[in-house]
Motif scaffolding. Structure first.
Motif, short mmCIF file in Angstrom:
data_model
loop_
_atom_site.label_atom_id
_atom_site.label_comp_id
_atom_site.label_asym_id
_atom_site.label_seq_id
_atom_site.Cartn_x
_atom_site.Cartn_y
_atom_site.Cartn_z
N ARG A 1 37.91 55.50 47.62
CA ARG A 1 37.00 54.45 47.17
C ARG A 1 35.57 54.79 47.57
O ARG A 1 35.32 55.23 48.69
CB ARG A 1 37.40 53.11 47.77
CG ARG A 1 36.56 51.94 47.28
CD ARG A 1 37.01 50.65 47.92
NE ARG A 1 38.37 50.31 47.53
CZ ARG A 1 38.96 49.15 47.90
NH1 ARG A 1 38.32 48.30 48.68
NH2 ARG A 1 40.19 48.91 47.49
N TRP B 1 33.35 52.74 42.75
CA TRP B 1 34.39 53.51 42.03
C TRP B 1 35.65 53.63 42.86
O TRP B 1 35.59 53.63 44.12
CB TRP B 1 33.86 54.90 41.71
CG TRP B 1 34.85 55.80 40.99
CD1 TRP B 1 35.08 55.82 39.65
CD2 TRP B 1 35.68 56.79 41.58
NE1 TRP B 1 36.03 56.77 39.35
CE2 TRP B 1 36.41 57.39 40.53
CE3 TRP B 1 35.88 57.24 42.87
CZ2 TRP B 1 37.33 58.40 40.74
CZ3 TRP B 1 36.81 58.24 43.08
CH2 TRP B 1 37.52 58.83 42.03
N SER B 2 36.83 53.76 42.19
CA SER B 2 38.11 53.99 42.85
C SER B 2 39.00 54.78 41.91
O SER B 2 39.04 54.50 40.69
CB SER B 2 38.80 52.67 43.23
OG SER B 2 40.12 52.92 43.67
N ASN B 3 39.69 55.75 42.46
CA ASN B 3 40.61 56.53 41.62
C ASN B 3 41.86 55.74 41.26
O ASN B 3 42.67 56.19 40.44
CB ASN B 3 41.01 57.83 42.30
CG ASN B 3 41.85 57.60 43.54
OD1 ASN B 3 41.75 56.54 44.18
ND2 ASN B 3 42.66 58.58 43.90
N ASP C 1 41.68 52.81 39.85
CA ASP C 1 41.36 51.97 38.69
C ASP C 1 41.83 52.66 37.41
O ASP C 1 41.59 53.86 37.20
CB ASP C 1 39.85 51.71 38.61
CG ASP C 1 39.36 50.84 39.75
OD1 ASP C 1 40.20 50.16 40.39
OD2 ASP C 1 38.14 50.86 40.04
N TRP D 1 34.41 63.04 41.50
CA TRP D 1 33.87 61.80 40.93
C TRP D 1 32.86 62.16 39.82
O TRP D 1 31.96 62.98 40.02
CB TRP D 1 33.20 60.98 42.03
CG TRP D 1 32.60 59.70 41.55
CD1 TRP D 1 33.10 58.86 40.60
CD2 TRP D 1 31.37 59.12 41.98
NE1 TRP D 1 32.29 57.79 40.40
CE2 TRP D 1 31.21 57.91 41.26
CE3 TRP D 1 30.40 59.47 42.91
CZ2 TRP D 1 30.11 57.07 41.42
CZ3 TRP D 1 29.31 58.63 43.09
CH2 TRP D 1 29.17 57.44 42.35
N ARG E 1 30.34 57.89 37.54
CA ARG E 1 30.37 56.66 36.76
C ARG E 1 31.09 55.59 37.55
O ARG E 1 32.02 55.86 38.28
CB ARG E 1 31.03 56.88 35.40
CG ARG E 1 30.36 57.96 34.57
CD ARG E 1 30.98 58.05 33.19
NE ARG E 1 30.73 56.87 32.37
CZ ARG E 1 29.62 56.67 31.63
NH1 ARG E 1 28.66 57.59 31.61
NH2 ARG E 1 29.48 55.59 30.90
N ARG E 2 30.70 54.35 37.30
CA ARG E 2 31.33 53.22 37.96
C ARG E 2 32.69 52.95 37.32
O ARG E 2 32.94 53.31 36.16
CB ARG E 2 30.45 51.97 37.87
CG ARG E 2 29.08 52.12 38.54
CD ARG E 2 28.26 50.87 38.30
NE ARG E 2 28.85 49.74 38.97
CZ ARG E 2 28.41 49.21 40.12
NH1 ARG E 2 27.34 49.76 40.72
NH2 ARG E 2 28.98 48.16 40.65
N SER E 3 33.57 52.31 38.06
CA SER E 3 34.88 51.92 37.54
C SER E 3 35.16 50.48 37.98
O SER E 3 34.52 49.96 38.90
CB SER E 3 35.98 52.85 38.03
OG SER E 3 36.18 52.67 39.42
N SER F 1 31.64 52.40 30.94
CA SER F 1 31.34 52.40 32.37
C SER F 1 29.93 52.90 32.56
O SER F 1 29.53 53.93 31.99
CB SER F 1 32.31 53.30 33.12
OG SER F 1 33.63 52.85 32.95
#
Length: 225
Positions: free
Chosen positions: A148, A157-159, A161, A185, A188-190, A198
């Motif tokens: 995160r 962001w989080s993987n 999502d 990463w 980009r936002r998630s 995004s």
């Protein structure tokens, strides 16, 4: 001497005299024999061994105690007790069981650069190590082992999502052998609701952490330019 003079009373006197002389000789012989014997071991002179017996030596209590210890009679050697191997119980861990969180160490490292300019993408190395006594299994998929990124209180962001499929990946973790995963990463936002578009993250300072259940890694700080 006239033989007639030996008859009658004269003859008795003659024999008495002869007997007195004989007795006197015997007495002298006895006295001489007694005198000789009394010079060696008579009742008045006993041998040195008999008259002065050797004194019995006194026993030193300390020496007696040391002699007793040397002979091994002071205290008998303890009999060694047999050791028994404990029987395995159901609580003992068996290989292949799910890893306990207490046996896992989770860490995160940022790539070589801490400042990413332009289109450079930050990369992270996530390491999971089993410190338990036996091999165990753990889910290292993105839903279970999350990376995160935050900026202050903002979740960027989080993987985990919008993961397609089950997002589950069970791995066997040998004791002391690290499981390493590289995550990139795209800047980009998630979001958890998986919006179609995004936004790109703004330049600034960000913090990355790895999470797995209650486990948390150390913080990795980096900058976007």
């Amino acid at each position: 001497m006239d033989p007639d003079s030996m008859r009658g009373d004269g003859g008795d006197v003659y024999w008495r005299r002869r007997m007195s002389v004989l007795v006197a000789v015997l007495v002298v012989v006895a006295v001489v024999a007694w005198a000789c014997s009394s010079g060696g071991s008579g009742p008045g002179r006993t041998s040195s061994a008999q008259s002065s017996p050797s004194p019995t030596p006194s026993v030193d209590p300390l020496l007696a105690g040391l002699r007793t210890l040397a002979l091994g009679t002071a205290s008998p050697s303890p009999t060694p007790t047999a050791t028994t191997t404990p029987t395995p119980t159901a609580e003992q861990k068996q290989p292949g069981q799910p890893c306990a969180e207490d046996d896992l160490v989770l860490s995160l490292q940022i790539g070589k650069e801490q400042i990413y300019a332009g289109d450079a993408r930050p990369t992270f190395l996530v390491t999971l190590v089993n410190t338990g006594p036996v091999m165990c299994t753990a889910d290292v998929g993105p839903r279970a082992m999350e990376i995160r990124i935050t900026s202050g209180a903002d979740r960027i962001w989080s993987n985990a999502d919008c993961v397609s499929g089950s997002g589950t990946e069970v791995e066997e973790l040998q004791r002391g052998v690290p499981h390493v995963r590289s995550v990139e990463w795209d800047r980009r936002r998630s979001s958890a609701d998986c919006r179609a578009t995004s936004a790109t993250a703004l330049p600034g300072t960000y913090v990355a952490t790895a999470r797995m259940g209650e486990l948390r890694s150390g913080k990795g700080v980096f900058h976007l330019r």
